[in-house]
Design an enzyme around this catalytic site. Structure first.
Site, short mmCIF file in Angstrom:
data_model
loop_
_atom_site.label_atom_id
_atom_site.label_comp_id
_atom_site.label_asym_id
_atom_site.label_seq_id
_atom_site.Cartn_x
_atom_site.Cartn_y
_atom_site.Cartn_z
N ARG A 1 0.84 -1.21 0.00
CA ARG A 1 0.00 0.00 0.00
C ARG A 1 0.87 1.25 0.00
O ARG A 1 0.57 2.22 -0.70
CB ARG A 1 -0.93 -0.01 1.21
CG ARG A 1 -1.83 1.21 1.35
CD ARG A 1 -2.94 0.94 2.35
NE ARG A 1 -3.60 2.14 2.85
CZ ARG A 1 -4.54 2.81 2.21
NH1 ARG A 1 -4.95 2.39 1.02
NH2 ARG A 1 -5.10 3.87 2.75
N TYR B 1 2.56 7.56 4.10
CA TYR B 1 2.52 6.44 3.17
C TYR B 1 3.27 6.72 1.87
O TYR B 1 3.30 5.90 0.99
CB TYR B 1 1.06 6.10 2.84
CG TYR B 1 0.40 5.20 3.85
CD1 TYR B 1 0.11 3.87 3.55
CD2 TYR B 1 0.08 5.65 5.12
CE1 TYR B 1 -0.49 3.03 4.48
CE2 TYR B 1 -0.51 4.83 6.06
CZ TYR B 1 -0.79 3.53 5.73
OH TYR B 1 -1.38 2.71 6.65
#
Length: 326
Positions: free
Chosen positions: A281, A313
């Site tokens: 991810r 992220y």
């Protein structure tokens, strides 16, 4: 005004009546304690800050934790992991009365837990205790005189997010190693879309429109449904996997996906170290930015609710940024 009556040997009964407030009564073994309590309650009533302690003094923390586990937890997708947290919180605070729970006790719990578990685990536990206490005050009518002690405690510093990038060579090596068509499809989708493992596990063929190149996620971690665009690679992978299939796209559950991925990475298989399924991810998010998508476009695909979380992220390669500088 407060009325103090001696009842029997060593029993002092206090009764406070004041217009606009329910009558307050309490019994003490010492007259000094009775007078001190009466002074505090009368002062709070005069200042308009009085909150009845009766129910909070009669209720154990264990009781509200159990009620939350029965009434609220089943409605949450985090129910499974929160069950163990409820047990931990019950062991730490269960014997306390709600009225006696304070920030010092929560801080001591934090410091003790940090010796054995990660800061993120402690944050989850304190957050859960906060949700339970909020339910007790807002939903169940149990007033806490001192407010929520969990909001008066400094939470541990979050650990630095992982910055592990996954190379295309590593992805190819894992895909070539595993013999599971299902795991191969899951890995490709994870890299191409940034979907969480739970979102992948919940996908049905009814959610997917290969003509429009979209996958609708009705249930997400953030409780906000979203429709994810599918790349040509993702569409081709699903087409190859979809022959004669209906209902759930994948048979693997969320936890099983991680386990299968870790097995594929083991030394005697792909031999790739320090790689978790969730890293896919991170990799997908970084690749979306590298393709030129802006922040709003990436957030719409990945479902990140805040810029800070999206930044955690995203790990852009310095060499790729250098090419853009010219």
């Amino acid at each position: 005004m407060a009325t103090i009556r001696k009842r029997g040997e060593g029993q002092y009964h206090v009764q406070i009546r004041k217009r606009g407030y329910p009558t307050q009564t309490k019994t003490f073994s010492k007259e000094a304690d009775a007078r001190r309590w009466a002074t505090i309650i009368e002062s709070e009533m005069e200042r308009g800050v009085f909150v009845s302690r009766t129910e909070a003094e009669a209720t154990l923390v264990a009781e509200v934790l159990q009620r939350y586990a029965v009434e609220v937890l089943p409605t949450k997708r985090s129910a499974q992991s929160d069950k163990s947290r409820i047990k931990t919180l019950t062991e730490a605070f269960g014997a306390y009365r709600l009225a006696s729970l304070n920030s010092s006790q929560v801080a001591q719990f934090r410091d003790q837990r940090l010796k054995t578990v990660s800061p993120q685990s402690v944050i989850h536990e304190i957050n859960l205790l906060n949700r339970v206490l909020k339910a007790a005050t807002m939903e169940w009518g149990i007033a806490l005189p001192g407010g929520l002690p969990t909001t008066q405690v400094r939470k541990p510093t979050k650990p630095r997010g992982r910055d592990r990038r996954v190379s295309r060579e590593e992805i190819e090596k894992i895909l070539n190693t595993t013999e599971s068509p299902e795991l191969k499809t899951i890995i490709v989708l994870a890299v191409e879309t940034g979907m969480r493992r739970g979102e992948l596990a919940s996908l049905t063929w009814e959610d997917i429109d290969l003509k429009k190149q979209t996958a609708h996620l009705a249930k997400t971690k953030t409780d906000v449904p979203r429709t994810v665009p599918l790349s040509k690679v993702a569409v081709k992978t699903l087409q190859q996997f979809s022959k004669g299939r209906e209902g759930q796209v994948f048979s693997l559950q969320a936890e099983s996906i991680s386990q299968a991925f870790e097995r594929a990475c083991e030394k005697h298989r792909a031999n790739i170290a320090d790689l978790r399924f969730h890293d896919l991810r991170h990799e997908a998010t970084s690749r979306l930015f590298e393709k030129g998508l802006n922040v709003m476009e990436v957030a719409a695909i990945t479902g990140h609710k805040t810029l800070d979380m999206l930044k955690r992220y995203t790990h852009l390669r310095a060499e790729d940024l250098a090419k853009k500088l010219g």
